[in-house]
Design a protein around this motif. Structure first.
Motif, PDB file in Angstrom:
ATOM      1  N   GLU A   2      75.505  45.396 -18.858  1.00 51.42           N
ATOM      2  CA  GLU A   2      74.590  45.775 -17.584  1.00 51.42           C
ATOM      3  C   GLU A   2      75.176  45.074 -16.351  1.00 51.42           C
ATOM      4  OE1 GLU A   2      69.932  46.507 -18.438  1.00 51.42           O
ATOM      5  OE2 GLU A   2      70.649  44.465 -18.091  1.00 51.42           O
TER       6      GLU A   2
ATOM      7  N   LYS B  22      63.071  52.685 -20.400  1.00 52.78           N
ATOM      8  CA  LYS B  22      63.547  51.500 -20.181  1.00 52.78           C
ATOM      9  C   LYS B  22      62.977  50.092 -20.814  1.00 52.78           C
ATOM     10  CE  LYS B  22      64.648  47.454 -17.504  1.00 52.78           C
ATOM     11  NZ  LYS B  22      64.279  46.256 -17.740  1.00 52.78           N
ATOM     12  N   MET B  25      63.570  50.528 -24.568  1.00 52.24           N
ATOM     13  CA  MET B  25      64.997  50.043 -25.037  1.00 52.24           C
ATOM     14  C   MET B  25      64.902  48.569 -25.102  1.00 52.24           C
ATOM     15  SD  MET B  25      66.972  52.046 -26.103  1.00 52.24           S
ATOM     16  CE  MET B  25      68.221  53.449 -25.485  1.00 52.24           C
ATOM     17  N   SER B  30      70.912  46.713 -30.356  1.00 54.90           N
ATOM     18  CA  SER B  30      72.093  47.383 -30.229  1.00 54.90           C
ATOM     19  C   SER B  30      72.302  48.249 -31.396  1.00 54.90           C
ATOM     20  CB  SER B  30      73.378  46.450 -30.020  1.00 54.90           C
ATOM     21  OG  SER B  30      74.493  47.276 -29.404  1.00 54.90           O
ATOM     22  N   SER B  51      71.042  56.790 -19.206  1.00 59.09           N
ATOM     23  CA  SER B  51      71.892  56.534 -20.156  1.00 59.09           C
ATOM     24  C   SER B  51      73.369  56.070 -19.679  1.00 59.09           C
ATOM     25  CB  SER B  51      72.034  57.537 -21.384  1.00 59.09           C
ATOM     26  OG  SER B  51      70.870  58.026 -21.568  1.00 59.09           O
ATOM     27  N   SER B  54      73.187  52.629 -17.591  1.00 55.77           N
ATOM     28  CA  SER B  54      72.494  51.636 -18.158  1.00 55.77           C
ATOM     29  C   SER B  54      73.360  51.241 -19.435  1.00 55.77           C
ATOM     30  CB  SER B  54      71.080  51.909 -18.742  1.00 55.77           C
ATOM     31  OG  SER B  54      70.431  52.520 -17.610  1.00 55.77           O
ATOM     32  N   HIS B  56      74.071  52.932 -22.091  1.00 57.07           N
ATOM     33  CA  HIS B  56      73.597  53.485 -23.497  1.00 57.07           C
ATOM     34  C   HIS B  56      74.218  54.947 -23.810  1.00 57.07           C
ATOM     35  CE1 HIS B  56      70.826  50.087 -23.280  1.00 57.07           C
ATOM     36  NE2 HIS B  56      70.216  50.875 -22.300  1.00 57.07           N
ATOM     37  N   GLU B  57      74.014  55.381 -25.036  1.00 55.24           N
ATOM     38  CA  GLU B  57      74.644  56.797 -25.317  1.00 55.24           C
ATOM     39  C   GLU B  57      73.516  57.783 -25.766  1.00 55.24           C
ATOM     40  OE1 GLU B  57      77.766  58.884 -28.402  1.00 55.24           O
ATOM     41  OE2 GLU B  57      77.337  56.577 -28.686  1.00 55.24           O
ATOM     42  N   ILE B  72      68.571  58.383 -27.862  1.00 57.94           N
ATOM     43  CA  ILE B  72      69.646  57.658 -27.217  1.00 57.94           C
ATOM     44  C   ILE B  72      69.862  56.397 -28.019  1.00 57.94           C
ATOM     45  CG2 ILE B  72      70.012  56.191 -25.070  1.00 57.94           C
ATOM     46  CD1 ILE B  72      68.120  58.056 -23.739  1.00 57.94           C
ATOM     47  N   LYS B  73      71.167  56.119 -28.276  1.00 64.90           N
ATOM     48  CA  LYS B  73      71.621  55.070 -28.998  1.00 64.90           C
ATOM     49  C   LYS B  73      71.937  53.963 -27.977  1.00 64.90           C
ATOM     50  CE  LYS B  73      75.227  53.914 -32.342  1.00 64.90           C
ATOM     51  NZ  LYS B  73      76.416  54.413 -32.709  1.00 64.90           N
ATOM     52  N   LYS B  74      71.221  52.583 -28.443  1.00 67.36           N
ATOM     53  CA  LYS B  74      71.396  51.630 -27.416  1.00 67.36           C
ATOM     54  C   LYS B  74      72.703  50.900 -27.568  1.00 67.36           C
ATOM     55  CE  LYS B  74      69.221  47.234 -26.145  1.00 67.36           C
ATOM     56  NZ  LYS B  74      68.043  46.392 -25.869  1.00 67.36           N
ATOM     57  N   GLY B  75      73.327  50.705 -26.259  1.00 64.43           N
ATOM     58  CA  GLY B  75      74.830  50.130 -26.263  1.00 64.43           C
ATOM     59  C   GLY B  75      74.775  48.554 -26.413  1.00 64.43           C
TER      60      GLY B  75
END
Lengths: 159, 75
Positions: A2, B22, B25, B30, B51, B54, B56-57, B72-75
């Motif tokens: 971030e 947000k 998430m 991750s 995404s 921020s 994410h994918e 959405i996959k969390k980065g």
């Protein structure tokens, strides 16, 4: 991951539509992980006024000024076609029908997302508005504090 | 797709879908996958942009009977 980039905004206008645009951008930026500072000056301070009357010692001129200015998000007019408040009423009822989030809810959301809201103390002096009349959770500062935040920001708006 | 959590933002308009996304998430780990349902027509571009910036994918999205679905996959 971030990026800690900041966004700053000067909210000069006290019009309902412009205030909504400001808070939509602010909450959106906060949701995108940005540190957001909103600096409220002149008419923008009206957005932050408590809806209820707060009794404070004031000069005659300050009292008159306070009476003429809208108290809080529910009382603001729109920037075009306000027609003595009729336009604002119409817009609010339309937005309600279409399930658009209200300005009051946007302000609460901004606070919940840790958006830094700063009231310009010089404008407060000019308009005779005291801290007691503004909502809780605000910072109080002047131009230097705003410029310091703006210096570190990638986005800077004047609304 | 195997989503960890489903978030329903149907009927909500800008900026609520991304604000709720947000918040949801933030509670995930991750690699977790968040499935989002939305009816806001701007959501397709908005969630893609969200995404991207921020970290994410956005794995996939599709429209079904006027409802947009996103994974959405969390980065």
């Amino acid at each position: 991951m971030e990026q800690q980039n900041k966004s700053t905004m000067v909210v000069f206008s006290g019009d309902l539509d412009k205030a909504m645009a400001s808070f939509i951008i602010a909450t959106g930026a906060a949701a995108m992980g940005k540190q957001v500072t909103m600096f409220f000056t002149f008419w923008g301070l009206n957005i932050l006024r408590k809806e209820e009357y707060v009794k404070v010692e004031k000069s005659f001129m300050d009292k008159m000024f306070a009476k003429m200015l809208p108290r809080g998000p529910e009382k603001l007019g729109i920037s075009k076609m306000n027609m003595g408040g009729l336009g604002a009423k119409f817009m609010k009822s339309t937005m309600k029908k279409k399930n658009i989030v209200t300005l009051k809810e946007l302000i609460e959301m901004a606070q919940d997302l840790d958006v830094k809201m700063v009231a310009c103390t010089m404008s407060m002096d000019v308009m005779g508005i005291t801290k007691e009349e503004l909502i809780d959770g605000l910072d109080y500062a002047g131009v230097a504090s705003y410029l310091a935040d703006a210096d570190e920001s990638k986005i800077n708006l004047f609304i | 797709m195997n989503s960890t959590q489903v978030l329903d933002t149907k009927g909500l308009s800008c900026p609520m879908p991304i604000v709720k996304t947000k918040k949801a998430m933030d509670t995930l780990n991750s690699g977790d996958i968040l499935e989002i349902l939305a009816t806001d027509k701007g959501a397709v571009n908005d969630l893609a942009a969200w995404s991207k910036s921020s970290g994410h994918e956005l794995l996939d999205h599709k429209e079904e009977d006027g409802v947009f679905k996103f994974w959405i996959k969390k980065g």
